[in-house]
Structures are given as C-alpha cells and as structure tokens.
Write an enzyme that holds these catalytic residues in place. Structure first.
Site, PDB file in Angstrom:
ATOM      1  N   TYR A   1     -47.320  17.960 -48.103  1.00 44.90           N
ATOM      2  CA  TYR A   1     -47.224  18.199 -46.667  1.00 44.90           C
ATOM      3  C   TYR A   1     -45.809  17.885 -46.181  1.00 44.90           C
ATOM      4  CZ  TYR A   1     -47.938  17.437 -41.636  1.00 44.90           C
ATOM      5  OH  TYR A   1     -47.834  17.470 -40.268  1.00 44.90           O
TER       6      TYR A   1
ATOM      7  N   GLY B   1     -45.043  13.384 -32.927  1.00 44.38           N
ATOM      8  CA  GLY B   1     -45.590  12.039 -32.857  1.00 44.38           C
ATOM      9  C   GLY B   1     -46.865  11.957 -33.676  1.00 44.38           C
TER      10      GLY B   1
ATOM     11  N   SER C   1     -43.441  20.648 -47.064  1.00 48.53           N
ATOM     12  CA  SER C   1     -43.549  21.827 -46.199  1.00 48.53           C
ATOM     13  C   SER C   1     -42.874  21.579 -44.855  1.00 48.53           C
ATOM     14  CB  SER C   1     -45.022  22.219 -46.008  1.00 48.53           C
ATOM     15  OG  SER C   1     -45.714  21.300 -45.185  1.00 48.53           O
ATOM     16  N   LYS C   2     -42.926  20.346 -44.367  1.00 47.15           N
ATOM     17  CA  LYS C   2     -42.299  20.028 -43.095  1.00 47.15           C
ATOM     18  C   LYS C   2     -40.784  19.818 -43.232  1.00 47.15           C
ATOM     19  CE  LYS C   2     -45.852  20.627 -40.602  1.00 47.15           C
ATOM     20  NZ  LYS C   2     -45.894  21.781 -39.674  1.00 47.15           N
TER      21      LYS C   2
ATOM     22  N   ALA D   1     -46.127  31.313 -17.224  1.00 45.91           N
ATOM     23  CA  ALA D   1     -45.793  32.181 -18.355  1.00 45.91           C
ATOM     24  C   ALA D   1     -46.999  33.002 -18.785  1.00 45.91           C
ATOM     25  CB  ALA D   1     -45.286  31.351 -19.530  1.00 45.91           C
ATOM     26  N   LYS D   2     -46.733  34.185 -19.274  1.00 46.69           N
ATOM     27  CA  LYS D   2     -47.750  34.971 -19.956  1.00 46.69           C
ATOM     28  C   LYS D   2     -47.796  34.469 -21.391  1.00 46.69           C
ATOM     29  CE  LYS D   2     -48.875  39.775 -21.201  1.00 46.69           C
ATOM     30  NZ  LYS D   2     -48.380  41.187 -21.125  1.00 46.69           N
TER      31      LYS D   2
END
Length: 330
Positions: free
Chosen positions: A202, A239, A205-206, A43-44
């Site tokens: 945090y 993970g 936000s996730k 891939a580029k």
C-alpha cells in the site's frame, strides 16, 4: 485529534458556480464528503464510483443530507472503475463525450492492504487501482483539463490523494518495469500477505501517487500547449481517517475512534483545500507539486518521493504498461 480551524469548508471554499469536477471513489468516505462539499458550493460534480448504482445511492444520501441540492442538476452519477486500465479508460472517455470543461479532478479512489493478487491485465491489483487507475484517468482527461485552463478566469487543479504510508516503504522500488509494479514486498508470498507485507505494498502505491503528482506538474509546466502550465497538481495525506473501509479492517477501533482519528469530513479538508482554496492560486509557486498533510500544511515527503528521476521513470513505465494493455483490447 487535529484542529480544523485552519480550513473550514463552509467558510473558506469560494463560489464554484460554473465549474465542473470529477471525484473518483465518491460513493463513500473522504470522496463522498469531497463531492458533497464541492456541490454545496455550486460546482457541477461527477460522483465517480466503481458501480453506477453506488454513485446513484451516494447522490441520494447527499440530497437527503442537504435538501438544497435537490433539483439543481449539480450531482451526476458516473461509473469509474479503476480496477483495470481498459475499464477506466473507457469510463473516462465517456466524460469527454458529455462535457466541454473540467476544472477539478480529484483522484481519490483507492484500496488499501489487499491480499496480493494479479488482475486480468497482469498488474498487481492494488497498484492497478491506486496508481495506474488515476494515471489513466488523468492522461485521458488531460486534453479537457488543458482546454479548460486556457479559458479566461479558469482555475484548473488535479488533486491526488496519497498517504503518509509511503514513508514505510523499506524495499527498492525502481518502477522501471511491470515486474517492479508487481513486487510482493516480502521474501515470500506468505509474508507478503501478512499485515506488514500488505501495508508495505500500500505504501508503495502511495509513493507512486506522490511521484505521479510531482511529475505531472513538471510535465505541465514544460508543455507549450496554451493552458497547460496554468494547471496546479498537488498530492496529499488526508490524515488518519475513520472511513467505512477502515472500520471493515480495524473494527476494534470503532468504539473510541474519535480519540485517534479524523471523521471523513475532516479527512476531506486537505482535498478540498487543494482543489478550491483561493490562496493556492494566488501563491501557486508555493503550492504546485507540493505534498500536504492535515490541515493544509506543506510537508516534505520522503527523499524517494522527491526523486525526480524516479518520478520520470515511473511515468515512462506507466505509459508503456498502459499502452501495452490497451493494445491488447479485443
């Protein structure tokens, strides 16, 4: 700690020649490994980083690690600063000026457990990077993604790196206003800046990351524009990964990290699977809008992360906040 037998990048990533990818936060950690593996398979890759110099240095490391990458014009340094909407919008637009296709977008960049701070645009700094940044990148590049998906034999995917930390959000997150984005996550700012408060923000936000990926898929499936309903959107938990950033915060784990944590390469497996695995396209109804945990396993996130009404509210508020910020550009 986890078996890597289910997905092996060297064995399972197909030939990506002719495909174009953008990986945010690719100068280190999971993003570095994701970009490196995509390039190794043809891939580029635009190596996104807050500072262009860091992206250049990352490419030099990749080419040192794998000399076969040299001279192939596959790795391209790309400035992508997610700290403000204005900045990330301007950076993302530059890709539209130089590329005619985009097959893979990996929203990898993020920050964790920061002290509470409101940025120059009036948004809590962590939420700005972890949610509004990826939201703005994706919105800006969506026409190019859709145009690519409309072409024959295309396979366009948007991968959003979230976290299992979303399950620890134990306060209301209506996502209905900028004030909701700027929540402290504790009764006082002092408590909000302690570890638990930072970790909860945090997680918030996730949670937004998962809702965003889910709502993106719903909107794409309903979009009549040719190619839109062919794009696959997936979110994931990489993970517990021992990245450079992790060790800056939890330095005391470094002597025995291998007992408890994944390496950055192993941490990239879910992103790479979501972005490239042929089975995801073959069985797209199984994988679209899903949330993955290591390695390549579908898992239901929390009930709140599956709340489509909340996801729609988050999207509408994000659009409004981004529009208000951009309208103030001088």
């Amino acid at each position: 700690m986890f078996s890597s037998a289910k997905f092996d990048p060297a064995r399972d990533i197909p030939d990506l020649s002719g495909r174009v990818a953008l990986v945010s936060g690719a100068n280190s950690g999971i993003g570095f490994q994701t970009a490196q593996q995509l390039a190794l398979h043809g891939a580029k890759v635009y190596v996104g980083s807050r500072k262009l110099s860091n992206a250049i240095a990352a490419i030099e490391r990749m080419e040192a690690n794998h000399p076969t990458l040299k001279g192939k014009d596959l790795l391209h340094a790309f400035k992508l600063d997610l700290s403000t909407v204005k900045g990330v919008k301007a950076d993302s637009e530059k890709l539209l000026d130089i590329e005619t296709r985009l097959d893979i977008l990996v929203n990898n960049a993020g920050v964790a457990e920061r002290v509470y701070e409101i940025n120059s645009e009036g948004v809590e700094a962590q939420f700005a990077v972890d949610h509004l940044g990826p939201f703005t990148i994706t919105q800006t590049l969506l026409p190019l993604l859709i145009e690519t998906a409309a072409q024959a034999n295309s396979d366009v995917r948007v991968v959003t790196v979230a976290s299992g930390a979303h399950q620890f959000v134990n306060f209301e997150t209506p996502f209905a206003s900028l004030d909701d984005f700027n929540i402290v996550g504790a009764n006082t700012l002092e408590k909000g800046n302690k570890f638990i408060g930072r970790f909860r923000r945090y997680g918030m936000s996730k949670l937004a990351s998962i809702l965003f990926a889910r709502q993106l898929q719903h909107r794409l499936l309903a979009d009549p524009t040719p190619g839109a309903n062919q794009i696959i959107s997936i979110s994931l938990h990489p993970g517990e990964v021992a990245t450079e950033g992790f060790f800056r915060t939890f330095w005391y784990f470094k002597p025995f990290w291998r007992l408890f944590f994944l390496s950055p390469l192993e941490g990239s497996f879910n992103s790479l699977f979501a972005a490239t695995a042929p089975e995801v396209r073959r069985e797209e109804k199984k994988w679209t809008e899903k949330y993955l945990v290591p390695h390549a396993k579908i898992k239901a996130p929390t009930e709140r992360a599956q709340d489509d009404e909340l996801a729609a509210t988050l999207w509408a508020t994000s659009e409004r906040v981004v529009e208000d910020i951009l309208a103030k550009r001088g």
